[in-house]
Design a protein around this motif. Sequence first.
Motif, PDB file in Angstrom:
ATOM      1  N   ASN A 160     -18.925  61.174 -71.065  1.00 53.00           N
ATOM      2  CA  ASN A 160     -17.637  60.816 -70.267  1.00 53.00           C
ATOM      3  C   ASN A 160     -17.644  59.656 -69.330  1.00 53.00           C
ATOM      4  OD1 ASN A 160     -17.010  62.781 -71.891  1.00 53.00           O
ATOM      5  ND2 ASN A 160     -17.951  64.379 -70.402  1.00 53.00           N
ATOM      6  N   ASN A 187      -8.277  53.884 -71.098  1.00 54.53           N
ATOM      7  CA  ASN A 187      -7.703  53.218 -72.573  1.00 54.53           C
ATOM      8  C   ASN A 187      -8.853  52.791 -73.352  1.00 54.53           C
ATOM      9  OD1 ASN A 187      -4.819  53.656 -71.908  1.00 54.53           O
ATOM     10  ND2 ASN A 187      -4.924  52.068 -70.801  1.00 54.53           N
ATOM     11  N   GLN A 188      -9.840  53.037 -72.865  1.00 57.93           N
ATOM     12  CA  GLN A 188     -10.651  52.438 -73.678  1.00 57.93           C
ATOM     13  C   GLN A 188     -12.540  53.341 -73.759  1.00 57.93           C
ATOM     14  OE1 GLN A 188     -13.336  48.967 -71.696  1.00 57.93           O
ATOM     15  NE2 GLN A 188     -11.502  49.083 -71.433  1.00 57.93           N
ATOM     16  N   PRO A 189     -12.756  52.874 -74.194  1.00 60.05           N
ATOM     17  CA  PRO A 189     -14.445  54.308 -75.110  1.00 60.05           C
ATOM     18  C   PRO A 189     -15.663  53.575 -73.511  1.00 60.05           C
ATOM     19  CG  PRO A 189     -14.207  52.731 -76.989  1.00 60.05           C
ATOM     20  CD  PRO A 189     -13.298  52.405 -75.850  1.00 60.05           C
ATOM     21  N   GLY A 190     -16.334  54.931 -73.295  1.00 59.91           N
ATOM     22  CA  GLY A 190     -17.698  53.953 -72.386  1.00 59.91           C
ATOM     23  C   GLY A 190     -18.316  55.683 -72.094  1.00 59.91           C
ATOM     24  N   GLY A 191     -18.796  55.418 -70.583  1.00 59.65           N
ATOM     25  CA  GLY A 191     -19.156  55.923 -70.384  1.00 59.65           C
ATOM     26  C   GLY A 191     -21.040  56.759 -70.332  1.00 59.65           C
ATOM     27  N   LEU A 192     -21.622  55.495 -71.281  1.00 60.04           N
ATOM     28  CA  LEU A 192     -22.924  54.970 -72.247  1.00 60.04           C
ATOM     29  C   LEU A 192     -24.276  54.874 -71.706  1.00 60.04           C
ATOM     30  CD1 LEU A 192     -22.079  54.166 -75.750  1.00 60.04           C
ATOM     31  CD2 LEU A 192     -22.601  56.465 -74.901  1.00 60.04           C
ATOM     32  N   GLY A 193     -23.929  54.460 -70.430  1.00 59.31           N
ATOM     33  CA  GLY A 193     -25.224  54.172 -69.418  1.00 59.31           C
ATOM     34  C   GLY A 193     -25.358  55.352 -68.881  1.00 59.31           C
TER      35      GLY A 193
END
Lengths: 275, 115
Positions: A210, A215-221
């Motif tokens: 998460n 307003n934008q995707p993320g959380g992959l790190g």
Amino acid sequence: MRIPVPPVNLYRDTQAVNGLLDALTPAWNCPDALVLDLSECSFLSAEGAAILTTLKLCRERRGRTTEIDWHTAPGQVSSHLARCQVAGQFGKTNSARCGTAVPLLNQPCLDPRALGEYLTGQVFAGGYLPAMSDDLTKQTRQALFEVVSNIFDHAESPCGGLIIGQLYPNVKQFQLCVCDGGVGLARRVQDSRMPSLSACQAIQWAIEGNSTRQNQPGGLGLKRLRQFVQANGGAFRIYANDGCLAETTNGLTRWRLSAELPGTLIEIRLNALDK
Amino acid sequence: MWVRVSEVFGVYCVDPADGHRLCAQVADALGKGESVRLDFSGVQVLTSSFLNPALGCLYAGFPPDVLSDRLTFEGLDTIDRALVEDVLATAMRFYQAPPGQQEQLLHATSNQFEC
């Protein structure tokens, strides 16, 4: 102000970082000159060295002095701090040889080239660990860059980010600690989206893929870091504010700290040989 | 349009600001009806902090079928390709979710334990 620093030996005491943070609680915002007394500090792991260095650098940005009373430092701790290039931050000469220590790298702002060269020269260079596969090297590099770039994207850390680590030749493992003195991952989550979560819950929320971005995707790190560590059979811990989450091959645990880390400390421990 | 990413942004593609710049270039070309080929050969480090703003954000302005038809990648090894696919899948989920739904789901997940 003079503060006695307790030992930080996570093999003997998994809560040792908590003890250090307890001791340092008055130090983060104290305007007086600070002296760290190491007479009780029989061992200082990379996590401990990372936190002390973060404290020193954050106080320095505010014009506050922080010293180690080197007369109180046991020889083993003094030598270790010299090898990991932390001693120089506290007015003592660093050792010319790092041995199995992965020396301090402080980045006040993101410098990808320096970070890349650091990983190549200090972690992957060989000598103490078996030669790592290209995939493992690449994934480790990618994971570290994700964590460090997160600092500059989210943490608002006055001292930027720093890395310290340790090589473990006998068990063919290496450890890297990435620390900042910023908002703290847990507080960032709480403030941006999830005020009702505890710090532990907020850390878990962050590693589940998460993002605090609205307003934008993320959380992959962090999600990918976790997947990588799991696949490697390694372990990681995240300390942020008053929460800690740890994951090993035995599963995930989390606990509330009795004192706050003003910032985030991510420690990963990896096997140098692919599973 | 063909972009050799390493020539524009260097071999370390980690900075979100660079990602936004790439997104603007790609969006401009797609908006003109062009196809876009991104060549990642020569990139040493590629992270989601770069790819989210570079590629993920394209899903805010273009339908997934347009992007799958007209945006292609080359020069990716297995590890980087997996990362790109992860970024694209995350972006697709994000922009297709009705407002508020994602937050509700995640809140429920994280409240399953106490600490």
